[in-house]
Scaffold this active site. Structure first.
Site, PDB file in Angstrom:
ATOM      1  N   MET A   1       0.845  -1.194   0.000  1.00  0.00           N
ATOM      2  CA  MET A   1       0.000   0.000   0.000  1.00  0.00           C
ATOM      3  C   MET A   1       0.875   1.237   0.000  1.00  0.00           C
ATOM      4  SD  MET A   1      -1.796   0.155   3.734  1.00  0.00           S
ATOM      5  CE  MET A   1      -0.900   0.228   5.274  1.00  0.00           C
TER       6      MET A   1
ATOM      7  N   TYR B   1       4.661   2.716  12.563  1.00  0.00           N
ATOM      8  CA  TYR B   1       3.964   2.610  11.282  1.00  0.00           C
ATOM      9  C   TYR B   1       2.514   2.173  11.444  1.00  0.00           C
ATOM     10  CZ  TYR B   1       5.679  -2.378  10.808  1.00  0.00           C
ATOM     11  OH  TYR B   1       5.994  -3.701  10.951  1.00  0.00           O
ATOM     12  N   GLU B   2       1.757   2.317  10.361  1.00  0.00           N
ATOM     13  CA  GLU B   2       0.304   2.113  10.344  1.00  0.00           C
ATOM     14  C   GLU B   2      -0.434   3.043  11.303  1.00  0.00           C
ATOM     15  OE1 GLU B   2      -1.006   0.654   8.037  1.00  0.00           O
ATOM     16  OE2 GLU B   2       0.750  -0.397   7.274  1.00  0.00           O
ATOM     17  N   GLY B   3       0.072   4.243  11.454  1.00  0.00           N
ATOM     18  CA  GLY B   3      -0.514   5.211  12.375  1.00  0.00           C
ATOM     19  C   GLY B   3       0.197   5.121  13.708  1.00  0.00           C
TER      20      GLY B   3
END
Length: 589
Positions: free
Chosen positions: A163, A436-438
């Site tokens: 992504m 990561y991923e927020g």
């Protein structure tokens, strides 16, 4: 250095005794023939693969790292063969949709397999994990034609996914992104822009790499409402499904990172790369969050997994390392596991890891119920719990996993700081999971700003009521009385704190100052509840598993006595308000 041991005994206990897996899945359409025995046998085989194939590559892969040759990302030695074996064994499709060739097994099995993979080799686990997240987004939002073309080979693992969200000036605030998508005229779009931090953006594992890219259409408004999502493969796909010409994307460079060295994290350049719209124009974030929410749970499991692996190694080392004398001075040198300070670190890591795994299993079961239960209200309630706990799982698991890795490294003393012992890699690898991923701060803001206010606090209070019911049922256990009382008191404190947060409403300064402390407090109370629940269930089968009752009871008591008191300080800090946080002018910091 001790080898990683998949925690199959604990997994079996959680499925078979703590959460009654058989009863839960029996009423879910499509899962009628699945039970604990089958789940355990599958996970045992997965655990063997992780221990025998993936872990031996972990430290060599970290030391070798990835490299860029002739525009292609090259993975460390052994990765290609390991991935080929992983695909040949069918592991990528474990929970995949059977309509597209997946095995369609419960999500809880997937999450437990993910844990073992990440414990053995976190860098490797990102390849199938990111692919599965892309599959979720495509499966929920793409056209039937895109699904038919891409899902079968992605679910099988023949093709992988990535992504592409982040840009140098657009991280958490994706509304700032500038990548453009120009209509070509045949239903496709030409994508132009540069993305950074793209894990698995390119590699040498074969097949296609399917990128999900956020970009703006020519007439898109500024901000997040102008973002659309596009599917753009590394290789265009011919009508017969074979791979065609190379698409207009390239690797600008590989990021030089603190950890996960065996995972190629790319700067990706899209130079008119052909892509297709996924979902509706201008609603790209809606589609992408399907993937991101799945990935946030996946990242939480990574934190849990690192904690498990690091704690295992620390316990094994502490049993063998001779230093100092016994507490009464009569013996020496003795294994350092006899020293109270070392024991405290080991117990902390074990208590956090066991309770975290219990929450992972409970949450995964709620996901399966939300997806398949025949009763609409039951699905709604379960889906609410998953929404509430997604930021908690991501942030708490990774915070506690990093803390456990650091404590485990400390047990090794000077050896923990030396690369050949492997502990410093756990610390480095675990650190990214908090980012990561927020970031975990973003997760905490999501919890207090979006999830806790759902139904005017009704959702989180329903969760608290369930915890209170369990604690009340355990109140008569003489061995757990202090743990039950301490957890009940912490729950009452958390309920009051929740009312305090709800009363603050939309005050962003108050929310920002309190968010991470509130999330940690909620996580600690939830862990306390599950520690008690595990101890109660272990006592019920005391004769079946030697030592289980003693271990789980001791961990529940330890958690209540040593870790739950943090909630007292967190409560005081939150109620102090935001004034002291924001009062100093930024120029004076």
């Amino acid at each position: 250095m001790a080898a990683y041991v998949p925690p199959i005994e604990d997994i079996t206990f959680l499925l078979g005794d703590v959460f009654d897996f058989d009863a839960v899945v029996r009423v879910l359409p499509g899962f009628e023939d699945i039970d604990t025995a089958l789940a355990t046998s599958i996970l045992e085989e997965g655990g063997k693969f992780c221990a025998e194939v993936l872990e031996p590559l972990n430290r060599p892969g970290d030391e070798e790292g990835c490299r860029l040759e002739n525009g292609q990302a090259i993975t460390p030695a052994g990765t290609i063969d390991a991935y080929s074996a992983f695909v040949a064994a069918g592991w990528p499709g474990l929970s995949g949709d059977a309509k597209y060739g997946g095995q369609g097994l419960p999500r809880v099995l997937q999450i437990l397999l993910d844990e073992m993979i990440a414990s053995a080799n976190l860098s490797f686990g990102l390849f199938p994990g990111l692919t599965r997240g892309a599959v979720e987004a495509i499966g929920h939002h793409a056209s039937d034609a895109l699904k038919a073309t891409y899902l079968p080979k992605m679910i099988s693992g023949e093709w992988t996914g990535a992504m592409a969200l982040t840009e140098s000036s657009a991280g958490t605030d994706l509304g700032l992104l500038s990548t453009r998508a120009q209509p070509v005229g045949d239903g496709s779009y030409a994508i132009t822009g540069t993305k950074i931090f793209i894990s698995s953006g390119d590699h040498d594992l074969g097949g296609n790499i399917v990128h999900l890219v956020l970009a703006r259409l020519p007439d898109a408004p500024k901000g997040v409402k102008g973002i659309s999502l596009f599917l753009s493969p590394k290789f265009l796909v011919n009508k017969d499904g074979s791979l065609g010409s190379r698409n207009g994307m390239s690797v600008g460079s590989l990021e030089h990172k603190m950890g996960i060295h065996a995972q190629p994290t790319c700067v990706m350049n899209y130079d008119g790369a052909i892509g297709w719209l996924v979902g509706e124009p201008g609603r790209g974030l809606n589609a992408m969050f399907t993937m991101m929410n799945a990935e946030r749970l996946f990242v939480g499991i990574q934190g849990l997994a690192i904690g498990e692996a690091a704690n295992q190694k620390a316990v094994a080392y502490a049993r063998e390392r001779l230093q100092g004398r016994s507490a009464d001075g009569a013996r020496g040198p003795v294994p350092i596991i006899e020293h109270a300070d070392v024991r405290k670190m080991l117990m902390t890591g074990r208590a956090l890891t066991d309770a975290g795994r219990a929450l992972a299993v409970w949450t995964a079961l709620q996901m399966d119920v939300a997806a398949r239960h025949p009763d609409a209200e039951t699905r709604r309630v379960a889906d609410g719990f998953v929404a509430l706990l997604t930021p908690v799982v991501k942030a708490a698991f990774t915070d506690f996993g990093f803390e456990t890795a650091v404590m485990s490294q400390q047990v090794f003393g000077g050896h923990g700081y030396i690369r050949e012992w492997g502990m410093e890699q756990y610390v480095r690898d675990a650190r990214i999971t908090q980012i990561y991923e927020g970031t975990n701060g973003v997760q905490a803001m999501d919890l207090v700003g979006r999830k806790v206010p759902i139904e005017n606090g009704g959702l989180v209070k329903r969760f608290f009521a369930m915890i209170a019911h369990d604690l009340q049922a355990a109140a008569g256990d003489a061995n757990l009385g202090e743990a039950v009382n301490a957890t009940s008191e912490a729950l009452i404190r958390l309920e009051g704190l929740t009312d305090y947060m709800l009363a603050k409403g939309t005050d962003l300064e108050e929310a920002g100052a309190a968010a991470t402390d509130y999330l940690r407090s909620l996580a600690l109370v939830t862990y306390g509840w599950l520690s008690v629940r595990m101890a109660v269930k272990a006592a019920a089968k005391a004769n079946a598993v030697p030592g289980l009752t003693q271990r789980k009871t001791a961990l529940a008591r330890f958690f209540a006595a040593r870790l739950l008191p943090q909630t007292i300080a967190l409560d005081a800090a939150i109620r102090a308000g935001a004034a002291d946080v924001v009062g100093l002018e930024s120029e004076l910091l």
